[in-house]
Scaffold this motif. Structure first.
Motif, PDB file in Angstrom:
ATOM      1  N   PRO A   1       0.863  -1.224   0.084  1.00 34.39           N
ATOM      2  CA  PRO A   1      -0.029  -0.022   0.033  1.00 34.39           C
ATOM      3  C   PRO A   1       0.908   1.295  -0.012  1.00 34.39           C
ATOM      4  O   PRO A   1       1.954   1.120   0.259  1.00 34.39           O
ATOM      5  CB  PRO A   1      -0.766  -0.155   1.201  1.00 34.39           C
ATOM      6  CG  PRO A   1       0.151  -0.964   2.186  1.00 34.39           C
ATOM      7  CD  PRO A   1       0.747  -1.765   1.369  1.00 34.39           C
ATOM      8  N   ASP A   2       0.433   2.305  -0.458  1.00 35.03           N
ATOM      9  CA  ASP A   2       1.096   3.769  -0.619  1.00 35.03           C
ATOM     10  C   ASP A   2      -0.275   4.702  -0.450  1.00 35.03           C
ATOM     11  O   ASP A   2      -0.909   4.486  -1.102  1.00 35.03           O
ATOM     12  CB  ASP A   2       1.857   3.658  -1.902  1.00 35.03           C
ATOM     13  CG  ASP A   2       2.577   4.899  -2.119  1.00 35.03           C
ATOM     14  OD1 ASP A   2       2.123   5.823  -1.556  1.00 35.03           O
ATOM     15  OD2 ASP A   2       3.624   5.038  -2.958  1.00 35.03           O
ATOM     16  N   LEU A   3       0.213   5.617   0.349  1.00 34.91           N
ATOM     17  CA  LEU A   3      -0.818   6.665   0.530  1.00 34.91           C
ATOM     18  C   LEU A   3      -1.139   7.421  -0.647  1.00 34.91           C
ATOM     19  O   LEU A   3      -2.443   7.710  -0.884  1.00 34.91           O
ATOM     20  CB  LEU A   3      -0.298   7.615   1.496  1.00 34.91           C
ATOM     21  CG  LEU A   3      -1.120   9.024   1.614  1.00 34.91           C
ATOM     22  CD1 LEU A   3      -1.769   9.328   2.923  1.00 34.91           C
ATOM     23  CD2 LEU A   3      -0.458  10.344   1.518  1.00 34.91           C
TER      24      LEU A   3
ATOM     25  N   SER B   1       3.350  10.898   4.397  1.00 37.95           N
ATOM     26  CA  SER B   1       4.460  10.055   3.693  1.00 37.95           C
ATOM     27  C   SER B   1       3.905   8.971   2.718  1.00 37.95           C
ATOM     28  O   SER B   1       2.686   8.904   3.224  1.00 37.95           O
ATOM     29  CB  SER B   1       5.652   9.498   4.445  1.00 37.95           C
ATOM     30  OG  SER B   1       4.929   8.919   5.707  1.00 37.95           O
ATOM     31  N   ASP B   2       4.487   8.228   2.133  1.00 41.86           N
ATOM     32  CA  ASP B   2       3.846   7.187   1.500  1.00 41.86           C
ATOM     33  C   ASP B   2       3.316   5.995   2.283  1.00 41.86           C
ATOM     34  O   ASP B   2       2.142   5.549   1.945  1.00 41.86           O
ATOM     35  CB  ASP B   2       4.753   6.518   0.404  1.00 41.86           C
ATOM     36  CG  ASP B   2       6.062   5.999   1.072  1.00 41.86           C
ATOM     37  OD1 ASP B   2       6.266   6.326   2.028  1.00 41.86           O
ATOM     38  OD2 ASP B   2       6.779   5.308   0.353  1.00 41.86           O
ATOM     39  N   ARG B   3       3.955   5.823   3.313  1.00 43.62           N
ATOM     40  CA  ARG B   3       3.643   4.837   4.372  1.00 43.62           C
ATOM     41  C   ARG B   3       3.898   5.210   5.713  1.00 43.62           C
ATOM     42  O   ARG B   3       4.762   5.995   5.985  1.00 43.62           O
ATOM     43  CB  ARG B   3       4.469   3.362   4.162  1.00 43.62           C
ATOM     44  CG  ARG B   3       3.764   2.333   3.410  1.00 43.62           C
ATOM     45  CD  ARG B   3       4.699   1.348   2.627  1.00 43.62           C
ATOM     46  NE  ARG B   3       4.517   1.435   1.452  1.00 43.62           N
ATOM     47  CZ  ARG B   3       5.427   1.330   0.551  1.00 43.62           C
ATOM     48  NH1 ARG B   3       6.727   1.268   0.984  1.00 43.62           N
ATOM     49  NH2 ARG B   3       5.173   1.362  -0.894  1.00 43.62           N
TER      50      ARG B   3
ATOM     51  N   PRO C   1       5.735  16.842  -0.081  1.00 42.57           N
ATOM     52  CA  PRO C   1       4.484  17.403  -0.779  1.00 42.57           C
ATOM     53  C   PRO C   1       3.756  16.722  -1.698  1.00 42.57           C
ATOM     54  O   PRO C   1       2.511  16.760  -1.633  1.00 42.57           O
ATOM     55  CB  PRO C   1       5.358  18.539  -1.435  1.00 42.57           C
ATOM     56  CG  PRO C   1       6.689  18.653  -1.137  1.00 42.57           C
ATOM     57  CD  PRO C   1       7.109  17.475  -0.929  1.00 42.57           C
ATOM     58  N   PHE C   2       4.345  15.771  -2.224  1.00 44.81           N
ATOM     59  CA  PHE C   2       3.479  14.856  -3.185  1.00 44.81           C
ATOM     60  C   PHE C   2       2.372  14.128  -2.406  1.00 44.81           C
ATOM     61  O   PHE C   2       1.227  14.036  -2.710  1.00 44.81           O
ATOM     62  CB  PHE C   2       4.348  14.047  -3.874  1.00 44.81           C
ATOM     63  CG  PHE C   2       3.787  13.034  -4.977  1.00 44.81           C
ATOM     64  CD1 PHE C   2       3.725  13.466  -6.449  1.00 44.81           C
ATOM     65  CD2 PHE C   2       3.526  11.693  -4.546  1.00 44.81           C
ATOM     66  CE1 PHE C   2       3.038  12.506  -7.126  1.00 44.81           C
ATOM     67  CE2 PHE C   2       3.173  10.717  -5.302  1.00 44.81           C
ATOM     68  CZ  PHE C   2       2.758  11.171  -6.841  1.00 44.81           C
ATOM     69  N   HIS C   3       3.101  13.571  -1.485  1.00 46.67           N
ATOM     70  CA  HIS C   3       1.760  12.463  -0.596  1.00 46.67           C
ATOM     71  C   HIS C   3       1.350  13.219   0.203  1.00 46.67           C
ATOM     72  O   HIS C   3      -0.121  13.056   0.533  1.00 46.67           O
ATOM     73  CB  HIS C   3       3.093  11.480   0.128  1.00 46.67           C
ATOM     74  CG  HIS C   3       3.273  10.656  -0.571  1.00 46.67           C
ATOM     75  ND1 HIS C   3       4.525  10.466  -1.222  1.00 46.67           N
ATOM     76  CD2 HIS C   3       2.743   9.346  -1.236  1.00 46.67           C
ATOM     77  CE1 HIS C   3       4.713   9.468  -2.020  1.00 46.67           C
ATOM     78  NE2 HIS C   3       3.856   8.719  -2.158  1.00 46.67           N
ATOM     79  N   THR C   4       1.702  14.682   0.591  1.00 43.77           N
ATOM     80  CA  THR C   4       0.730  15.489   1.370  1.00 43.77           C
ATOM     81  C   THR C   4      -0.455  16.001   0.690  1.00 43.77           C
ATOM     82  O   THR C   4      -1.612  15.904   1.399  1.00 43.77           O
ATOM     83  CB  THR C   4       1.768  16.821   1.797  1.00 43.77           C
ATOM     84  OG1 THR C   4       2.598  16.180   2.465  1.00 43.77           O
ATOM     85  CG2 THR C   4       0.959  17.505   2.897  1.00 43.77           C
TER      86      THR C   4
HETATM   87 ZN   LIG Z   1       3.393   7.142  -3.311  1.00 41.76          ZN
END
Ligand SMILES: [Zn+2]
Lengths: 268, 448
Positions: free
Chosen positions: A173-175, A215-217, A224-227
């Motif tokens: 899984p990844d956010l 974060s991704d996990r 910033p991307f995952h935020t």
């Molecule tokens: Zn990701």
């Protein structure tokens, strides 16, 4: 944030010759950064800060004979760029500048056995690219062409016991997949096919208590991307402390309403 | 010293290979390598195919490598059979390789289409693939990869567009289809005939799009009693079919087609499904709570004979809801869909003119609603409908009396404009101000 400076910076990243916009001053223009620029300006209601005709000219120049889009003049084709193109043009109310039927046909040629989509014809389905393709069809009002039940089943099977979502079968899984999967399910009107509570817990566990970023996990370094995808995902789950986010555009619903855009959501 | 072009190309290939070693998921490196090979006059595709094999050994799920492989294959054109066998080899290595199943699906329809029968896959291969999924599933039932491939195989039947129902009143002529069809389709394949004369007019989508499953026909013929109304429509290979309307009350005509939701398999494939159903039942007896075994059993039952196994299918979906809680919403909607399908057979046979949910389960969504577009009375009371279904009501173009009493509506956002005389919204958690707002634009009586 200093709105004036941001707008000024975007203006100075536009290439007067091609009309495209680059990541930074002096870089080559690319459709990805052109989209970001147009999205930011649309949110600020300052689309007048760039040469809109130039942007339209640039996007039109990237469409290929088969309806696909190159990312820039170097010619990489990807369904991500189809989505960027229709998103940019719809935000500028200039969708009629490209061949919509061909755009849709190319995206549909990327549909796979599992009713998902990949980056090119023949490429394996991937939740991120499914978002791009479903988003393209939502803007072009061709959601009818999807096999909604089959695709949404594949998407809801992305949810793992931890509550988080992966992007392909048998992956971690990844956010950010909270966004790719949930936005697609929203456009398909089947967001209730995943368990919202455990997904929400997963997203919140990815927030870093020190910096506030996501974060991704859980436990990884925030970025910033995952935020942005964490916050947008929470909005789709019904968190009212965040402004309503539009699932097609990943932008505030108020901006989409102001621009009078009505991306299609399937009936159920 | 200036390097020669072949040397320059070679060094670019070395550079990309070096970059890919560091990051095998770099879009840029793969793309650049592809560019070098199509630009140079003397590409060596065999080497490239070997490179793919090497990278797929390191990471069998890297979609960049798989994609690069199909690019190389499109250039050096090894036999499709070789590529198909390559996926067999990869899968026997590890059934959990979803990328290989994906690649296989592409090869399969290219290599073995059912040209005669018009199905996507030729019989003996269809059967062979089902067997292959079964052996994968027996190896590890909790590995999901093969299950998606199986669902695809089960859906790989002929899929025809069919007319569902036509209704004609003085104010409205509407036609419902089994699936979405384009404006071009209705324009070119559908003809409305009144007293033996073709009627000219214009087709309008009920949602205002280019594709729809309910089309409104605007024409100037006065609809009175004693008319002979027919639809002539073109099915496959130019064959024409006629559906006649019958008067159901003064100035109102309805023509219903036969309903069919059953998938049609060839005999060998159907027999294979029956065999596999038996094995599933045996497995299930040992492990009644295994999600994948139960889901597969349920899908098999529905594919083999939905009417016959209806009760068992619905019971299974209820069990699935409790053992696979994350996807409870999916099973709930699937239950609704299959219950509605089951009811539709009866409603169409009995010439029912009212839509009222007629089974013990509560519905959660409105699938196939266009099949009830001719109904003047639609009773959806005491169900589990939420506000997200409201836009779907647009297909109830002939409805005068709609009940949504005792549902789970929380907002009226998206409620379509319908010429209702009565709308019952009692027993929903709605804001009275919102109800009053639609009262202003709504001519009929709202009960709240
Ligand atoms: Zn990701």
């Amino acid at each position: 944030m200093p709105k004036g400076e941001i707008i000024e910076f975007i203006t100075s990243c536009q290439d007067s010759e091609s009309g495209g916009i680059s990541a930074s001053i002096g870089h080559d223009p690319h459709i990805l950064y052109t989209l970001s620029a147009v999205q930011v300006l649309a949110m600020y209601d300052r689309l007048d800060a760039i040469d809109v005709d130039g942007v339209v000219r640039y996007i039109v120049s990237l469409q290929q004979e088969d309806g696909s889009f190159d990312g820039d003049k170097w010619g990489e084709v990807d369904t991500r760029f189809s989505f960027c193109a229709v998103m940019i043009l719809s935000l500028l109310h200039r969708l009629d500048a490209i061949n919509i039927n061909k755009t849709v046909d190319f995206v549909l040629s990327c549909m796979n056995f599992d009713c998902g989509f990949g980056s090119k014809p023949g490429s394996e389905s991937h939740a991120g690219l499914i978002y791009c393709c479903v988003g393209t069809l939502s803007i072009c009002k061709r959601m009818d062409a999807l096999r909604a039940d089959e695709l949404a089943w594949w998407l809801c099977e992305r949810q793992l016991p931890s509550g988080g979502l992966n992007g392909r079968p048998e992956k971690l899984p990844d956010l950010c997949y909270s966004w790719w999967v949930m936005s697609s399910l929203s456009m398909l009107n089947r967001i209730h096919w995943v368990d919202k509570k455990s997904l929400e817990q997963f997203i919140l566990a990815c927030q870093d208590s020190e910096t506030g970023g996501f974060s991704d996990r859980p436990g990884d370094i925030p970025d910033p991307f995952h935020t942005v995808f964490g916050l947008a995902g929470l909005s789709l789950l019904g968190d009212t402390s965040i402004k309503l986010v539009n699932p097609t555009y990943c932008m505030p619903q108020e901006t989409i309403d102001r621009l009078k855009l009505e991306p299609q959501v399937l009936h159920i | 010293m200036q390097k020669s072009m072949p040397n320059l190309y070679d060094s670019e290939l070395q550079l990309t290979e070096y970059c890919l070693k560091v990051n095998p998921k770099s879009y840029g490196s793969w793309h650049h390598r592809q560019w070098v090979l199509i630009t140079r006059p003397d590409p060596d595709w065999k080497t490239e195919l070997n490179l793919c094999n090497k990278y797929l050994k390191m990471d069998e799920r890297n979609f960049h490598t798989w994609h690069y492989r199909s690019f190389v294959v499109s250039k050096c054109q090894p036999s499709l059979k070789d590529e198909f066998d390559f996926t067999t080899e990869k899968l026997l290595d590890n059934f959990s390789n979803y990328s290989a199943w994906h690649y296989r699906s592409k090869m399969l329809v290219e290599l073995y289409p059912d040209v005669k029968g018009g199905r996507p896959i030729e019989d003996s291969h269809h059967k062979h693939e089902l067997k292959m999924v079964q052996s994968a599933a027996f190896t590890d039932p909790d590995d999901t990869s093969a299950w998606f491939y199986q669902r695809w195989l089960l859906g790989a039947v002929k899929n025809n567009v069919d007319l569902a129902v036509i209704s004609v009143t003085p104010s409205n002529t509407s036609l419902a289809f089994s699936q979405y069809v384009s404006k071009d389709f209705v324009n070119s394949k559908i003809e409305i005939i009144i007293n033996d004369l073709p009627v000219s007019g214009e087709w309008l989508s009920c949602i205002g799009n280019q594709y729809d499953n309910l089309w409104i026909f605007k024409h100037n013929v006065l609809i009175e009693d004693g008319l002979d109304i027919k639809v002539q429509y073109e099915i496959e290979n130019g064959q024409k079919q006629v559906l006649s309307c019958v008067p159901i009350k003064p100035f109102t005509y309805v023509g219903r087609n036969k309903v069919n939701f059953q998938k049609h398999y060839s005999v060998p494939v159907l027999n294979e499904l029956k065999d596999q159903l038996e094995s599933c039942r045996q497995l299930l007896a040992m492990e009644p709570d295994n999600k994948w075994t139960l889901l597969t059993t349920t899908v098999f039952l529905n594919c083999i004979n939905a009417k016959l196994y209806h009760t068992e299918v619905i019971d299974n979906l209820k069990t699935l809801k409790s053992i696979d809680k994350l996807r409870a919403g999916y099973y709930e909607d699937l239950k609704t869909k299959w219950c509605i399908e089951n009811q539709l057979y009866k409603d169409y046979e009995n010439g029912e003119l009212v839509f009222k949910v007629n089974f013990g389960e509560k519905i959660s969504c409105l699938p196939h609603l266009q099949y009830y577009s001719h109904c003047e009375k639609v009773d959806l009371s005491n169900q589990n409908l939420t506000s997200k279904v409201l836009p779907s009501l647009i297909v109830l173009q002939n409805c005068k009396c709609l009940s949504l009493k005792n549902n789970k509506l929380t907002s009226l956002r998206g409620f379509p404009s319908l010429a209702l005389e009565e709308l019952d919204l009692q027993g929903n958690d709605l804001d009275i101000n919102e109800v009053n707002r639609i009262r202003e634009v709504f001519k009929g009586n709202i009960i709240f």
